[in-house]
Write a protein that holds these residues in place. Sequence first.
Motif, mmCIF file in Angstrom:
data_model
loop_
_atom_site.group_PDB
_atom_site.id
_atom_site.type_symbol
_atom_site.label_atom_id
_atom_site.label_comp_id
_atom_site.label_asym_id
_atom_site.label_seq_id
_atom_site.Cartn_x
_atom_site.Cartn_y
_atom_site.Cartn_z
ATOM 1 N N MET A 1 0.953 -1.246 -0.027
ATOM 2 C CA MET A 1 -0.095 -0.053 -0.028
ATOM 3 C C MET A 1 0.863 1.299 0.077
ATOM 4 O O MET A 1 0.536 2.303 -0.624
ATOM 5 C CB MET A 1 -0.899 -0.086 1.265
ATOM 6 N N GLN A 2 1.907 1.297 0.819
ATOM 7 C CA GLN A 2 2.656 2.402 0.681
ATOM 8 C C GLN A 2 3.496 2.592 -0.364
ATOM 9 O O GLN A 2 3.713 3.726 -1.007
ATOM 10 C CB GLN A 2 4.013 2.099 2.027
ATOM 11 N N GLU A 3 3.959 1.588 -1.119
ATOM 12 C CA GLU A 3 4.482 1.505 -2.578
ATOM 13 C C GLU A 3 3.601 2.184 -3.416
ATOM 14 O O GLU A 3 4.007 3.106 -4.472
ATOM 15 C CB GLU A 3 5.242 0.330 -2.840
ATOM 16 N N ALA A 4 2.289 1.920 -3.608
ATOM 17 C CA ALA A 4 1.522 2.286 -4.487
ATOM 18 C C ALA A 4 1.057 3.714 -4.054
ATOM 19 O O ALA A 4 0.280 4.020 -4.852
ATOM 20 C CB ALA A 4 0.381 1.231 -4.501
ATOM 21 N N GLY A 5 1.237 4.179 -3.064
ATOM 22 C CA GLY A 5 0.561 5.523 -2.446
ATOM 23 C C GLY A 5 -0.752 5.235 -2.125
ATOM 24 O O GLY A 5 -1.577 6.389 -2.237
ATOM 25 N N ILE A 6 -1.267 4.387 -1.716
ATOM 26 C CA ILE A 6 -2.845 4.296 -1.323
ATOM 27 C C ILE A 6 -3.099 4.247 0.247
ATOM 28 O O ILE A 6 -2.191 3.573 0.925
ATOM 29 C CB ILE A 6 -3.401 3.073 -1.968
ATOM 30 N N SER A 7 -4.020 4.652 0.745
ATOM 31 C CA SER A 7 -4.359 4.815 2.088
ATOM 32 C C SER A 7 -5.089 3.383 2.478
ATOM 33 O O SER A 7 -4.973 3.451 3.911
ATOM 34 C CB SER A 7 -5.264 6.101 2.369
#
Length: 413
Positions: A12-18
């Motif tokens: 999630m962090q690598e994809a920039g999603i919350s």
Amino acid sequence: MLYNRDRATKYMQEAGISAIIATAPKSITYFSGYSWPLESSMRQYMFTPEASSELMFPGFVLIPVEGEPTLILGSRFAMNSDDVWIQDVRLFGDNFPFDLSMTPTGLDGMIGKVMRGNSYKTPVDALVAVMRERGLADGRRIGVEIEGMGDGGRLALANELPGATLLDCTKLIRLVRMVKTDAEINRMRKAIEIAERAAIAAIEQAQPNGTLEAIEREYRVRLGEHCADFAAVQLAAGGVGLTTQPTYAPSGGEVVFTDWCAIYRNYWADIGMSFMFEAPPELVRKKDAALKACVAAGGRTLQPGVKASEVFRAMCEALSEGGIEGNEPQGHGIGLDVREYPIIVPDREGRIVDDCVDVSADFPLEANMVINLEIGHFLPGIGAIQNEQSFIVRPGGGELLIPYSRRSPVLAG
């Protein structure tokens, strides 16, 4: 818990999603532990004839980067959630009509929660409410698993969350799931142990010219003794093609290819072996040895950092050394689905892409992946040889998920 929280957070962090919204029944099981066997089979048209084929009883799991996850579940199935590890369970929809004339007072726990009712009419209503509580409704990028959500649900969610950017994360979730936790490996090991013992027992009671139905019946009984579910048994009829026909009866001199599947607590077992009712000819023994060497070579290659195509290449080289050409081995991850990432194939320069990930399909293996390696060899008119085993990817090479101890009349161990 089954799911790898650190791995999910990293993606999630690598994809920039919350947050991730899991929608497919097996993903809901993975992230929450909740499952209902009929969930993926029940469709809206089965209750309302003019309706669509979307899931009749959808649900969600919301997994935020920060904070605890939420399970969103229909009220009728709340009593099936007692053993989930998620604390925040939100219920939606109507329940059964209750006869309250004998209901005692002071009901607590999940029974009390169900009896008190809920304020959400639909799963989307519940999901939107939770997202607003968590500050995820506006100005956030949210991954949504499209696979388990019908058009109506996607449209409703988009309409209710105009300030959020909703992104397809279906393949991101598959990438999260491909590395197994210890809890998953323990379930899979149990599944394989049960299936292997049941298959051996079914083979040992088989008779020349007896039917596949008789073999399958014994397999089903043995699985049931250990609370595992039957999924499939297939043979290679006459060494030409696969069959599940109950009337197929292998002859006394046939090399019988068998492939067995079962499910234990939602996790798949997939094994393969071959047997004969009489001593195999020398040529069959040699080909069987080549197949064993093929799977063993692939197993030795299952190390972190090695690409899937390198495992495929090692298996092909072992086959060639055994005198078998033009026969492609197979390999695949296994878990909540019978086939999962990674897939052991040549590098075709393909990519795994959704709105949140874009990676090569020939990615490096990681520790704790569980991978099935298999190879079948077809001899028309004589039969077919099969060998399939499950490995855990380890730094020193693949570790067999169980210590296979295949006995006579099993040919391929």
